[in-house]
Design a protein around this motif. Structure first.
Motif, PDB file in Angstrom:
ATOM      1  N   ALA A  11       0.835  -1.201   0.000  1.00 11.58           N
ATOM      2  CA  ALA A  11       0.000   0.000   0.000  1.00 11.58           C
ATOM      3  C   ALA A  11       0.869   1.249   0.000  1.00 11.58           C
ATOM      4  N   GLU A  12       0.440   2.218  -0.776  1.00 14.19           N
ATOM      5  CA  GLU A  12       1.152   3.506  -0.804  1.00 14.19           C
ATOM      6  C   GLU A  12       0.821   4.265   0.475  1.00 14.19           C
ATOM      7  N   PRO A  13       1.821   4.735   1.213  1.00 14.50           N
ATOM      8  CA  PRO A  13       1.521   5.461   2.453  1.00 14.50           C
ATOM      9  C   PRO A  13       0.743   6.737   2.175  1.00 14.50           C
ATOM     10  N   ILE A  14      -0.189   7.048   3.049  1.00 15.91           N
ATOM     11  CA  ILE A  14      -0.973   8.276   2.906  1.00 15.91           C
ATOM     12  C   ILE A  14      -0.161   9.480   3.388  1.00 15.91           C
ATOM     13  N   ILE A  15       0.762   9.236   4.351  1.00 15.13           N
ATOM     14  CA  ILE A  15       1.740  10.238   4.779  1.00 15.13           C
ATOM     15  C   ILE A  15       3.119   9.629   4.618  1.00 15.13           C
ATOM     16  N   ARG A  16       4.019  10.367   3.980  1.00 18.58           N
ATOM     17  CA  ARG A  16       5.386   9.887   3.766  1.00 18.58           C
ATOM     18  C   ARG A  16       6.351  10.990   4.199  1.00 18.58           C
ATOM     19  N   VAL A  17       7.018  10.773   5.325  1.00 22.35           N
ATOM     20  CA  VAL A  17       7.972  11.740   5.870  1.00 22.35           C
ATOM     21  C   VAL A  17       9.371  11.203   5.646  1.00 22.35           C
ATOM     22  N   ARG A  18      10.230  12.007   5.034  1.00 24.05           N
ATOM     23  CA  ARG A  18      11.583  11.544   4.737  1.00 24.05           C
ATOM     24  C   ARG A  18      12.622  12.598   5.137  1.00 24.05           C
ATOM     25  N   ASP A  19      13.574  12.149   5.995  1.00 20.71           N
ATOM     26  CA  ASP A  19      14.758  12.946   6.336  1.00 20.71           C
ATOM     27  C   ASP A  19      14.390  14.329   6.891  1.00 20.71           C
ATOM     28  N   VAL A  20      13.325  14.397   7.673  1.00 27.76           N
ATOM     29  CA  VAL A  20      12.846  15.687   8.174  1.00 27.76           C
ATOM     30  C   VAL A  20      13.600  16.095   9.440  1.00 27.76           C
ATOM     31  N   THR A  21      14.128  17.305   9.413  1.00 23.47           N
ATOM     32  CA  THR A  21      14.823  17.882  10.562  1.00 23.47           C
ATOM     33  C   THR A  21      14.139  19.188  10.946  1.00 23.47           C
ATOM     34  N   VAL A  22      13.840  19.309  12.241  1.00 23.05           N
ATOM     35  CA  VAL A  22      13.253  20.530  12.791  1.00 23.05           C
ATOM     36  C   VAL A  22      14.127  20.968  13.951  1.00 23.05           C
ATOM     37  N   GLN A  23      14.468  22.249  13.950  1.00 25.01           N
ATOM     38  CA  GLN A  23      15.396  22.762  14.952  1.00 25.01           C
ATOM     39  C   GLN A  23      14.868  24.062  15.532  1.00 25.01           C
ATOM     40  N   PHE A  24      14.908  24.179  16.867  1.00 24.19           N
ATOM     41  CA  PHE A  24      14.556  25.409  17.559  1.00 24.19           C
ATOM     42  C   PHE A  24      15.825  25.949  18.204  1.00 24.19           C
ATOM     43  N   GLY A  25      16.348  27.030  17.659  1.00 23.80           N
ATOM     44  CA  GLY A  25      17.624  27.537  18.144  1.00 23.80           C
ATOM     45  C   GLY A  25      18.715  26.529  17.863  1.00 23.80           C
ATOM     46  N   ALA A  26      19.459  26.154  18.898  1.00 25.40           N
ATOM     47  CA  ALA A  26      20.528  25.170  18.740  1.00 25.40           C
ATOM     48  C   ALA A  26      20.046  23.743  18.983  1.00 25.40           C
ATOM     49  N   THR A  27      18.756  23.579  19.304  1.00 23.83           N
ATOM     50  CA  THR A  27      18.226  22.262  19.675  1.00 23.83           C
ATOM     51  C   THR A  27      17.521  21.601  18.507  1.00 23.83           C
ATOM     52  N   LYS A  28      18.012  20.435  18.106  1.00 19.07           N
ATOM     53  CA  LYS A  28      17.332  19.638  17.095  1.00 19.07           C
ATOM     54  C   LYS A  28      16.237  18.822  17.773  1.00 19.07           C
ATOM     55  N   VAL A  29      15.008  19.070  17.381  1.00 14.26           N
ATOM     56  CA  VAL A  29      13.878  18.328  17.945  1.00 14.26           C
ATOM     57  C   VAL A  29      13.612  17.070  17.118  1.00 14.26           C
ATOM     58  N   LEU A  33      14.285  12.497  10.408  1.00 12.41           N
ATOM     59  CA  LEU A  33      13.247  11.527  10.752  1.00 12.41           C
ATOM     60  C   LEU A  33      12.544  10.995   9.512  1.00 12.41           C
ATOM     61  N   ASP A  34      12.296   9.673   9.492  1.00 10.98           N
ATOM     62  CA  ASP A  34      11.517   9.011   8.447  1.00 10.98           C
ATOM     63  C   ASP A  34      10.293   8.352   9.082  1.00 10.98           C
ATOM     64  N   LEU A  35       9.128   8.467   8.428  1.00  6.21           N
ATOM     65  CA  LEU A  35       7.919   7.813   8.931  1.00  6.21           C
ATOM     66  C   LEU A  35       6.908   7.670   7.812  1.00  6.21           C
ATOM     67  N   ASP A  36       6.257   6.494   7.758  1.00  7.29           N
ATOM     68  CA  ASP A  36       5.136   6.263   6.855  1.00  7.29           C
ATOM     69  C   ASP A  36       3.879   6.018   7.681  1.00  7.29           C
ATOM     70  N   VAL A  37       2.756   6.547   7.205  1.00  9.28           N
ATOM     71  CA  VAL A  37       1.452   6.233   7.776  1.00  9.28           C
ATOM     72  C   VAL A  37       0.620   5.619   6.666  1.00  9.28           C
ATOM     73  N   GLN A  38       0.173   4.375   6.865  1.00  6.38           N
ATOM     74  CA  GLN A  38      -0.532   3.650   5.825  1.00  6.38           C
ATOM     75  C   GLN A  38      -2.017   3.994   5.795  1.00  6.38           C
ATOM     76  N   ARG A  39      -2.580   3.970   4.614  1.00  9.89           N
ATOM     77  CA  ARG A  39      -3.998   4.284   4.447  1.00  9.89           C
ATOM     78  C   ARG A  39      -4.856   3.318   5.276  1.00  9.89           C
ATOM     79  N   GLY A  40      -5.804   3.875   6.011  1.00 10.42           N
ATOM     80  CA  GLY A  40      -6.777   3.069   6.731  1.00 10.42           C
ATOM     81  C   GLY A  40      -6.357   2.621   8.119  1.00 10.42           C
ATOM     82  N   GLU A  41      -5.133   2.955   8.546  1.00  9.97           N
ATOM     83  CA  GLU A  41      -4.695   2.508   9.862  1.00  9.97           C
ATOM     84  C   GLU A  41      -4.864   3.613  10.906  1.00  9.97           C
ATOM     85  N   ILE A  42      -4.890   3.185  12.183  1.00  4.47           N
ATOM     86  CA  ILE A  42      -4.730   4.114  13.292  1.00  4.47           C
ATOM     87  C   ILE A  42      -3.315   3.928  13.798  1.00  4.47           C
TER      88      ILE A  42
END
Length: 262
Positions: A11-29, A33-42
């Motif tokens: 199944a093609e993921p409904i959400i596909r997150v790849r190599d995401v970096t979020v930083q607040f000031g000097a802090t990497k939160v 990050l990689d994550l898939d969310v599949q269609r129809g799942e909780i």
């Protein structure tokens, strides 16, 4: 010789997150990050307090900027989407923020109608019909429509916020700590409501939670955030079998044993 059955495509993921970096000031939160969310799942999204669970939700929906990586929802790269494409994607998701986040100066009716007015031009009669239908969907009576948020209990606020999230008949729903602040009975009823709606409406649900009961009763799969990355993803059985120290403490601690024995 019998023909072999063709292999089913994953199944093609409904959400596909790849190599995401979020930083607040000097802090990497979030750190690559990689994550898939599949269609129809909780999907239950868990991790230590302050690890960035809600940050990922807000990054996906565009409220928090990332410094690198890509996010696709419904196959659309949100960085490359034009305004019309972005609006089309947003029309297909609903969001329940922490503590409900109802507009305190608006009635329940006005809160539920708010996203509908933003995207659609409908008569007031149709808007009122949608309001009553969504209230019924989350187990609330029609007369609740004319109350103010200050007149509602914590459980009712969460249900109204869910009704608002469902106002546009979305395919994807983000729930940010939906049972936080509810007593065990109210939290259990809310979990059952989410599960029922997911099954009847075919929703995909991304649920940020710390509630072990929710993970046991509502979620199909669990993803765990730690040190800015997904450190584990899988079923409850896979989480319990993990040797990772945080997962062992979380899924085998006193609270986990109490939930499992309930």
């Amino acid at each position: 010789m019998a023909k072999s059955m063709p292999k089913k495509k994953p199944a093609e993921p409904i959400i596909r997150v790849r190599d995401v970096t979020v930083q607040f000031g000097a802090t990497k939160v979030l750190d690559s990050l990689d994550l898939d969310v599949q269609r129809g799942e909780i999907l239950g999204f868990v991790g230590p307090s302050g690890a960035g669970k809600s940050v990922l939700t807000r990054t996906i929906i565009g409220l928090v900027p990332k410094i690198s990586g890509s996010i696709e929802v419904f196959g659309v790269d949100l960085d490359k989407a034009n305004a019309r494409e972005r609006r089309s994607v947003e029309r297909r998701w609903g969001i329940l923020f922490q503590q409900g986040a109802l507009f305190s100066s608006l009635t329940v009716r006005q809160n539920i109608q708010f996203p509908v007015r933003e995207y659609l031009k409908l008569s007031q009669r149709l808007l009122d019909e949608i309001t009553i239908a969504k209230l019924a969907m989350v187990g609330l009576r029609p007369e609740v429509a004319d109350r103010m948020p200050s007149e509602l209990s914590g459980g009712m606020i969460k249900r109204v916020a869910l009704a608002r999230a469902l106002a546009l008949d979305p395919e994807l729903v983000f729930l940010d700590e939906p049972t936080s602040g509810l007593d065990p009975i109210g939290a259990g009823e809310f979990d059952e409501l989410v599960r029922t709606l997911q099954r009847t409406l075919g929703l995909t649900v991304f649920m940020v939670t710390h509630d072990l009961d929710s993970l046991h009763t509502a979620c199909d799969r669990i993803a765990v955030l730690g040190d800015g990355k997904i450190i584990a993803a899988g079923s409850m059985d896979e989480m319990k079998a993990s040797r990772h120290p945080w997962l062992r403490q979380y899924f085998h601690g006193k609270r986990a044993r109490a939930v499992a024995g309930a």
